[in-house]
Design a protein around this motif. Structure first.
Motif, PDB file in Angstrom:
ATOM      1  N   ASN A  10       0.822  -1.200   0.000  1.00 47.58           N
ATOM      2  CA  ASN A  10       0.000   0.000   0.000  1.00 47.58           C
ATOM      3  C   ASN A  10       0.861   1.258   0.000  1.00 47.58           C
ATOM      4  OD1 ASN A  10      -2.672  -0.986  -0.113  1.00 47.58           O
ATOM      5  ND2 ASN A  10      -2.440  -1.740   1.966  1.00 47.58           N
ATOM      6  N   SER A  11       1.854   1.282   0.879  1.00 44.60           N
ATOM      7  CA  SER A  11       2.782   2.420   0.937  1.00 44.60           C
ATOM      8  C   SER A  11       2.099   3.770   1.043  1.00 44.60           C
ATOM      9  CB  SER A  11       3.688   2.434  -0.295  1.00 44.60           C
ATOM     10  OG  SER A  11       4.451   1.280  -0.346  1.00 44.60           O
ATOM     11  N   PHE A  12       1.181   3.880   1.979  1.00 46.93           N
ATOM     12  CA  PHE A  12       0.512   5.168   2.167  1.00 46.93           C
ATOM     13  C   PHE A  12       1.377   6.124   2.968  1.00 46.93           C
ATOM     14  CE2 PHE A  12      -3.387   2.394   1.848  1.00 46.93           C
ATOM     15  CZ  PHE A  12      -3.680   2.808   0.554  1.00 46.93           C
ATOM     16  N   LEU A  13       2.278   5.567   3.774  1.00 46.28           N
ATOM     17  CA  LEU A  13       3.032   6.398   4.707  1.00 46.28           C
ATOM     18  C   LEU A  13       4.482   6.552   4.279  1.00 46.28           C
ATOM     19  CD1 LEU A  13       1.752   4.591   7.916  1.00 46.28           C
ATOM     20  CD2 LEU A  13       0.919   6.772   7.027  1.00 46.28           C
ATOM     21  N   ASP A  14       5.036   7.708   4.587  1.00 42.79           N
ATOM     22  CA  ASP A  14       6.471   7.914   4.417  1.00 42.79           C
ATOM     23  C   ASP A  14       6.874   9.143   5.223  1.00 42.79           C
ATOM     24  OD1 ASP A  14       9.123   7.663   3.523  1.00 42.79           O
ATOM     25  OD2 ASP A  14       8.450   7.023   1.543  1.00 42.79           O
ATOM     26  N   THR A  28       1.423  11.308   4.981  1.00 40.62           N
ATOM     27  CA  THR A  28       0.912  10.687   3.767  1.00 40.62           C
ATOM     28  C   THR A  28       1.270  11.584   2.595  1.00 40.62           C
ATOM     29  OG1 THR A  28      -1.112  11.903   4.059  1.00 40.62           O
ATOM     30  CG2 THR A  28      -1.050   9.698   4.989  1.00 40.62           C
ATOM     31  N   PHE A  29       0.951  11.174   1.389  1.00 35.55           N
ATOM     32  CA  PHE A  29       1.209  12.013   0.226  1.00 35.55           C
ATOM     33  C   PHE A  29       0.473  13.340   0.388  1.00 35.55           C
ATOM     34  CE2 PHE A  29      -0.176  13.527  -3.994  1.00 35.55           C
ATOM     35  CZ  PHE A  29       1.077  13.835  -4.515  1.00 35.55           C
ATOM     36  N   ASP A  30       1.223  14.429   0.294  1.00 34.13           N
ATOM     37  CA  ASP A  30       0.651  15.774   0.380  1.00 34.13           C
ATOM     38  C   ASP A  30      -0.136  16.006   1.673  1.00 34.13           C
ATOM     39  OD1 ASP A  30       0.609  18.252  -0.945  1.00 34.13           O
ATOM     40  OD2 ASP A  30      -1.463  17.946  -1.553  1.00 34.13           O
ATOM     41  N   GLU A  35       2.171  13.295  -8.536  1.00 31.54           N
ATOM     42  CA  GLU A  35       1.384  12.080  -8.754  1.00 31.54           C
ATOM     43  C   GLU A  35       1.710  11.438 -10.100  1.00 31.54           C
ATOM     44  OE1 GLU A  35      -2.526  13.529  -7.693  1.00 31.54           O
ATOM     45  OE2 GLU A  35      -2.688  11.976  -6.152  1.00 31.54           O
ATOM     46  N   PRO A  41       5.207   4.615  -4.983  1.00 29.24           N
ATOM     47  CA  PRO A  41       4.092   5.174  -4.234  1.00 29.24           C
ATOM     48  C   PRO A  41       4.206   6.711  -4.178  1.00 29.24           C
ATOM     49  CG  PRO A  41       5.539   3.893  -2.803  1.00 29.24           C
ATOM     50  CD  PRO A  41       6.049   3.729  -4.187  1.00 29.24           C
ATOM     51  N   PRO A  42       3.102   7.428  -4.349  1.00 29.07           N
ATOM     52  CA  PRO A  42       3.173   8.899  -4.293  1.00 29.07           C
ATOM     53  C   PRO A  42       3.794   9.404  -2.995  1.00 29.07           C
ATOM     54  CG  PRO A  42       1.000   8.202  -5.038  1.00 29.07           C
ATOM     55  CD  PRO A  42       1.740   6.959  -4.661  1.00 29.07           C
ATOM     56  N   SER A  43       3.568   8.656  -1.893  1.00 30.52           N
ATOM     57  CA  SER A  43       4.123   9.084  -0.608  1.00 30.52           C
ATOM     58  C   SER A  43       5.650   9.139  -0.666  1.00 30.52           C
ATOM     59  CB  SER A  43       3.664   8.152   0.503  1.00 30.52           C
ATOM     60  OG  SER A  43       4.116   6.841   0.256  1.00 30.52           O
ATOM     61  N   GLU A  44       6.248   8.257  -1.463  1.00 31.22           N
ATOM     62  CA  GLU A  44       7.708   8.224  -1.553  1.00 31.22           C
ATOM     63  C   GLU A  44       8.227   9.412  -2.371  1.00 31.22           C
ATOM     64  OE1 GLU A  44       9.226   4.313  -2.268  1.00 31.22           O
ATOM     65  OE2 GLU A  44      11.217   5.084  -2.774  1.00 31.22           O
ATOM     66  N   PHE A  46       6.724  12.254  -2.633  1.00 30.78           N
ATOM     67  CA  PHE A  46       6.512  13.399  -1.742  1.00 30.78           C
ATOM     68  C   PHE A  46       7.640  13.491  -0.721  1.00 30.78           C
ATOM     69  CE2 PHE A  46       4.420  15.355   2.024  1.00 30.78           C
ATOM     70  CZ  PHE A  46       4.101  16.568   1.461  1.00 30.78           C
TER      71      PHE A  46
END
Lengths: 219, 157
Positions: free
Chosen positions: A166-170, A182-184, B41, B50-53, B55
């Motif tokens: 899923n990779s929602f977090l970073d 999360t993204f943005d 994106e 992943p977009p989070s990466e 970002f």
């Protein structure tokens, strides 16, 4: 099967195994926060598992979670130097941690409390100022919340979410400004999160915690 | 849209391999001026990341900006000489006056705020560069003056 010497004790290990897990298995406690057994690429971020290893007649400071065992390797886990380094690492972690155990949903399973009590350290930093950042809690998700003021940046949740594809977090930003997000900075509820709650389970602190009404709240 | 064509053209010249991520981001920023949410994106999609990466990487490096640079991009020097003579106080003063943080652009799009390292005129430190003009020997007090003059000029022009 290589055998190594930890604190004078000869211990057998599997080839390629990391020092930390061998030591823990044989009853030698090394504090650790960010380590995951079997991780291909150890994160090595918390610096709590530092040990001294004899290399070519010299002793070197190495994180036990990242160093694979070698035949007849000599490892020291209890020296004065290590105690000092670990203590500083712990103080750094605690210096931007919002200490609020009384109201914390994870107080029963908190790894910070476990470490501090097993090493008889106070949770509150003594040498460093407390610099807790003013960051908002994300409680948009129906089952869990994220409190960045309690995040120790161990990256365990990032890795577990990644493993589940899923990779929602970073992390975002860097240095003192670094945050888990999360993204943005999208709210947790806006992601296509399947609510497996694995991130909540691996989080060693109260940063990711289940909401009282649902999930696996135990606090 | 012209912008999305530009981005497609850039992506078309690269293979979606991880080592190309930074060059792609750099080139898009050079052409478009900043990296919007939509751009991040589409870059993530292109690289199968992943977009989070993406970002995470964009926010890690100071060189990337996520907002348009603003009509008057303010570059505050934090090179050694400027820093020692209070460059960070100048940055704070701009931040306060414009009510934006470093890397941001004001709501009206008039001012952007950045820090850089050395313009090569350390003899008049601390310096600020706005629209390729150097403002020498800045103090927190002259920050307001500089901004008032620029705003006046905008009104007249």
């Amino acid at each position: 099967m290589p055998s190594l010497i930890i604190d004078g004790k000869e211990i057998k290990a599997d080839p390629g195994e990391k020092i930390l897990w061998v030591a823990l298995r044989s009853g030698i406690y090394i504090p650790h926060l960010c380590a995951t057994e079997g991780a291909e690429l150890p994160f090595g971020g918390c610096r709590l598992c530092l040990v001294e290893v004899e290399i070519g007649g010299r002793r070197e400071m190495i994180p036990a979670c990242a160093e694979p065992v070698r035949e007849q390797m000599r490892v020291y886990t209890q020296t004065e130097k290590i105690a000092k380094m670990r203590r500083t690492a712990f103080e750094l972690i605690m210096s931007d941690h919002h200490i609020d155990c009384k109201n914390c949903a994870k107080r029963k399973t908190c790894e910070l409390i476990r470490i501090s009590s097993s090493l008889k350290w106070s949770l509150r930093p003594k040498k460093l100022r407390s610099l807790v950042r003013d960051l908002p809690i994300d409680d948009s998700h129906p089952l869990f919340s994220f409190d960045p003021k309690k995040c120790v940046k161990c990256a365990k949740c990032i890795r577990v979410c990644q493993r589940l594809e899923n990779s929602f977090l970073d992390f975002a930003y860097r240095g003192f400004e670094m945050v888990l997000t999360t993204f943005d900075h999208r709210p947790l509820s806006s992601l296509r999160c399947e609510s497996c709650l694995e991130c909540v389970k691996v989080c060693p602190t109260g940063a990711l915690f289940p909401k009282e009404s649902g999930g696996t709240a135990d606090g | 849209m012209e912008e999305s064509n530009q981005i497609e053209e850039i992506l078309g010249r690269f293979h979606p391999e991880r080592e190309n991520l930074l060059p792609v981001l750099q080139e898009i920023q050079e052409k478009v001026g900043y990296l919007s949410r939509e751009v991040m994106e589409s870059v993530a999609h292109f690289f199968h990341l992943p977009p989070s990466e993406v970002f995470s990487i964009v926010t890690f490096y100071n060189q990337f900006r996520r907002k348009p640079p603003g009509r008057h991009p303010v570059h505050v020097c934090l090179g050694t000489a400027c820093y020692l003579l209070g460059g960070s106080l100048i940055l704070d003063a701009f931040s306060r006056e414009l009510q934006i943080k470093k890397g941001d652009t004001t709501e009206d799009g008039n001012f952007g705020l950045e820090s850089t390292a050395c313009f090569g005129c350390c003899n008049v430190a601390p310096v600020v560069k706005i629209n390729s003009q150097i403002y020498p020997k800045m103090t927190p007090g002259t920050v307001e003056e500089v901004l008032i003059n620029l705003r006046d000029k905008d009104k007249k022009g």
